[in-house]
Design a protein around this motif. Structure first.
Motif, PDB file in Angstrom:
ATOM      1  N   GLU A   1       0.818  -1.224   0.000  1.00  0.00           N
ATOM      2  CA  GLU A   1       0.000   0.000   0.000  1.00  0.00           C
ATOM      3  C   GLU A   1       0.847   1.267   0.000  1.00  0.00           C
ATOM      4  O   GLU A   1       0.316   2.374   0.082  1.00  0.00           O
ATOM      5  N   GLY A   2       2.162   1.090  -0.092  1.00  0.00           N
ATOM      6  CA  GLY A   2       3.028   2.247  -0.269  1.00  0.00           C
ATOM      7  C   GLY A   2       3.803   2.700   0.945  1.00  0.00           C
ATOM      8  O   GLY A   2       4.361   3.809   0.941  1.00  0.00           O
ATOM      9  N   ALA A   3       3.872   1.881   1.988  1.00  0.00           N
ATOM     10  CA  ALA A   3       4.633   2.266   3.180  1.00  0.00           C
ATOM     11  C   ALA A   3       6.100   2.503   2.822  1.00  0.00           C
ATOM     12  O   ALA A   3       6.712   1.682   2.140  1.00  0.00           O
ATOM     13  N   ARG A   4       6.662   3.600   3.288  1.00  0.00           N
ATOM     14  CA  ARG A   4       8.060   3.931   3.030  1.00  0.00           C
ATOM     15  C   ARG A   4       8.954   3.616   4.228  1.00  0.00           C
ATOM     16  O   ARG A   4      10.171   3.762   4.157  1.00  0.00           O
ATOM     17  N   ARG A   5       8.321   3.227   5.328  1.00  0.00           N
ATOM     18  CA  ARG A   5       9.036   2.804   6.528  1.00  0.00           C
ATOM     19  C   ARG A   5       8.071   1.974   7.358  1.00  0.00           C
ATOM     20  O   ARG A   5       6.862   2.187   7.294  1.00  0.00           O
ATOM     21  N   LEU A   6       8.603   1.036   8.139  1.00  0.00           N
ATOM     22  CA  LEU A   6       7.791   0.215   9.030  1.00  0.00           C
ATOM     23  C   LEU A   6       8.250   0.417  10.472  1.00  0.00           C
ATOM     24  O   LEU A   6       9.444   0.471  10.747  1.00  0.00           O
ATOM     25  N   HIS A   7       7.282   0.506  11.371  1.00  0.00           N
ATOM     26  CA  HIS A   7       7.556   0.684  12.799  1.00  0.00           C
ATOM     27  C   HIS A   7       7.200  -0.600  13.521  1.00  0.00           C
ATOM     28  O   HIS A   7       6.032  -0.986  13.595  1.00  0.00           O
ATOM     29  N   LEU A   8       8.211  -1.288  14.044  1.00  0.00           N
ATOM     30  CA  LEU A   8       8.000  -2.548  14.761  1.00  0.00           C
ATOM     31  C   LEU A   8       8.235  -2.341  16.254  1.00  0.00           C
ATOM     32  O   LEU A   8       9.137  -1.587  16.648  1.00  0.00           O
ATOM     33  N   VAL A   9       7.418  -2.993  17.063  1.00  0.00           N
ATOM     34  CA  VAL A   9       7.586  -2.939  18.511  1.00  0.00           C
ATOM     35  C   VAL A   9       7.553  -4.359  19.062  1.00  0.00           C
ATOM     36  O   VAL A   9       6.597  -5.098  18.819  1.00  0.00           O
ATOM     37  N   ASP A  10       8.596  -4.721  19.792  1.00  0.00           N
ATOM     38  CA  ASP A  10       8.638  -6.003  20.484  1.00  0.00           C
ATOM     39  C   ASP A  10       8.005  -5.782  21.860  1.00  0.00           C
ATOM     40  O   ASP A  10       8.670  -5.377  22.814  1.00  0.00           O
ATOM     41  N   LEU A  11       6.707  -6.032  21.956  1.00  0.00           N
ATOM     42  CA  LEU A  11       5.989  -5.759  23.206  1.00  0.00           C
ATOM     43  C   LEU A  11       6.479  -6.652  24.342  1.00  0.00           C
ATOM     44  O   LEU A  11       6.673  -6.191  25.473  1.00  0.00           O
ATOM     45  N   ASN A  12       6.693  -7.924  24.045  1.00  0.00           N
ATOM     46  CA  ASN A  12       7.244  -8.824  25.070  1.00  0.00           C
ATOM     47  C   ASN A  12       8.604  -8.314  25.533  1.00  0.00           C
ATOM     48  O   ASN A  12       8.918  -8.308  26.733  1.00  0.00           O
TER      49      ASN A  12
ATOM     50  N   GLY B   1      19.672  -5.995   9.014  1.00  0.00           N
ATOM     51  CA  GLY B   1      19.027  -5.157   8.019  1.00  0.00           C
ATOM     52  C   GLY B   1      18.073  -4.124   8.563  1.00  0.00           C
ATOM     53  O   GLY B   1      17.462  -3.364   7.797  1.00  0.00           O
ATOM     54  N   VAL B   2      17.899  -4.075   9.884  1.00  0.00           N
ATOM     55  CA  VAL B   2      17.088  -3.025  10.497  1.00  0.00           C
ATOM     56  C   VAL B   2      17.825  -1.696  10.341  1.00  0.00           C
ATOM     57  O   VAL B   2      19.048  -1.636  10.480  1.00  0.00           O
ATOM     58  N   GLN B   3      17.083  -0.631  10.061  1.00  0.00           N
ATOM     59  CA  GLN B   3      17.714   0.665   9.826  1.00  0.00           C
ATOM     60  C   GLN B   3      17.845   1.508  11.094  1.00  0.00           C
ATOM     61  O   GLN B   3      18.841   2.205  11.291  1.00  0.00           O
ATOM     62  N   TYR B   4      16.823   1.435  11.966  1.00  0.00           N
ATOM     63  CA  TYR B   4      16.818   2.283  13.161  1.00  0.00           C
ATOM     64  C   TYR B   4      16.439   1.466  14.395  1.00  0.00           C
ATOM     65  O   TYR B   4      15.518   0.657  14.339  1.00  0.00           O
ATOM     66  N   CYS B   5      17.128   1.719  15.496  1.00  0.00           N
ATOM     67  CA  CYS B   5      16.776   1.120  16.777  1.00  0.00           C
ATOM     68  C   CYS B   5      16.267   2.215  17.698  1.00  0.00           C
ATOM     69  O   CYS B   5      16.879   3.289  17.809  1.00  0.00           O
TER      70      CYS B   5
ATOM     71  N   PHE C   1      12.049  -7.206   3.243  1.00  0.00           N
ATOM     72  CA  PHE C   1      11.823  -5.900   2.615  1.00  0.00           C
ATOM     73  C   PHE C   1      13.078  -5.040   2.715  1.00  0.00           C
ATOM     74  O   PHE C   1      13.099  -4.019   3.416  1.00  0.00           O
ATOM     75  N   PRO C   2      14.131  -5.440   2.017  1.00  0.00           N
ATOM     76  CA  PRO C   2      15.400  -4.718   2.129  1.00  0.00           C
ATOM     77  C   PRO C   2      15.327  -3.272   1.647  1.00  0.00           C
ATOM     78  O   PRO C   2      16.155  -2.444   2.042  1.00  0.00           O
ATOM     79  N   GLY C   3      14.332  -2.960   0.822  1.00  0.00           N
ATOM     80  CA  GLY C   3      14.206  -1.600   0.317  1.00  0.00           C
ATOM     81  C   GLY C   3      13.344  -0.698   1.181  1.00  0.00           C
ATOM     82  O   GLY C   3      13.196   0.492   0.873  1.00  0.00           O
TER      83      GLY C   3
END
Length: 243
Positions: free
Chosen positions: A42-53, A97-101, A73-75
């Motif tokens: 759908e065009g996301a230019r970045r993904l925000h992941l959260v490890d809740l555990n 391959g994660v870009q930001y922590c 999704f390397p791009g």
């Protein structure tokens, strides 16, 4: 303004919480990578992941899922928060391959830790500030500190932090509207770009954030609004691009 879909991970599933309460969980997908595929399509230019555990346990728990999404999704830049409490964890995520922590709890407890990370991994560190009534919350939002959000953010202005993710935890997952006033106040008082989070419910919230974007708001994280269909990612991003 960049619109960033959130993928919150709990026990290997994609979920949403209300106000950060682990007991108030809605499961939206058993395969988070497939959900990530949907947002990328759908065009996301970045993904925000959260490890809740991980946020509650103080160490990565859903790291395998995070690594799988980054590899698939390397791009598409991925940012991950939750349970990142040492440099080795950051190095492992970046190698995968994660870009930001995103550093949250430890940024409050040990601001010097963030400064050191920025030296070790320049351009890859984001500080997550979760606040209630302007005061910083830690440990998976279980504790509210005596530190003001603006005061904490100012400590990192010269460190090289890429962005501040600012979440109003009283609104997160509640679909009651983003706290534009507090977010804009933070952005106007620091030199670090701010990513808004918490409570974004519909296009009115996107429009309100775009209206104050010049204050230094670079993006917004979308969660329940995407999952419940009150915001269409492609349409919302198109609107934000035009502003």
């Amino acid at each position: 303004m960049l619109l960033i879909p959130a993928i919150d991970l709990k026990d290997g599933q994609c979920v949403r919480l209300r106000q950060g309460r682990m007991e108030d969980t809605t499961i939206f997908a058993n395969d988070p990578a497939e959900m990530a595929q949907r947002w990328v399509d759908e065009g996301a230019r970045r993904l925000h992941l959260v490890d809740l555990n991980g946020a509650f346990e103080g160490k990565p728990v859903n790291g395998d899922v995070v690594r799988a999404i980054a590899a698939r999704f390397p791009g598409t830049p991925v940012q991950i928060g939750g349970g990142i409490r040492d440099a080795a964890t950051v190095a492992a995520y970046l190698d995968a391959g994660v870009q930001y922590c995103i550093i949250g709890t430890k940024a409050v407890q040990e601001p010097q830790f963030v400064i050191e990370l920025c030296k070790l991994f320049p351009g890859h560190i984001i500080v997550g500030i979760d606040a209630k009534n302007g005061m910083v919350a830690t440990d998976g939002w279980a504790e509210v500190s005596a530190v003001a959000a603006v005061e904490l953010a100012k400590q990192f202005e010269q460190a090289g932090v890429s962005a501040i993710v600012y979440t109003d935890i009283s609104r997160d997952g509640m679909m009651k509207g983003v706290n534009v006033e507090e977010t804009a106040h933070l952005a106007a008082n620091i030199s670090i770009p701010v990513i808004a989070s918490g409570g974004i419910a519909n296009m009115d919230d996107i429009k309100a954030l775009c209206a104050v974007e010049d204050n230094g708001i670079m993006g917004a994280i979308l969660g329940r609004s995407l999952y419940e269909g009150t915001i269409a990612l492609a349409d919302a991003q198109c609107y934000a691009d035009q502003q």
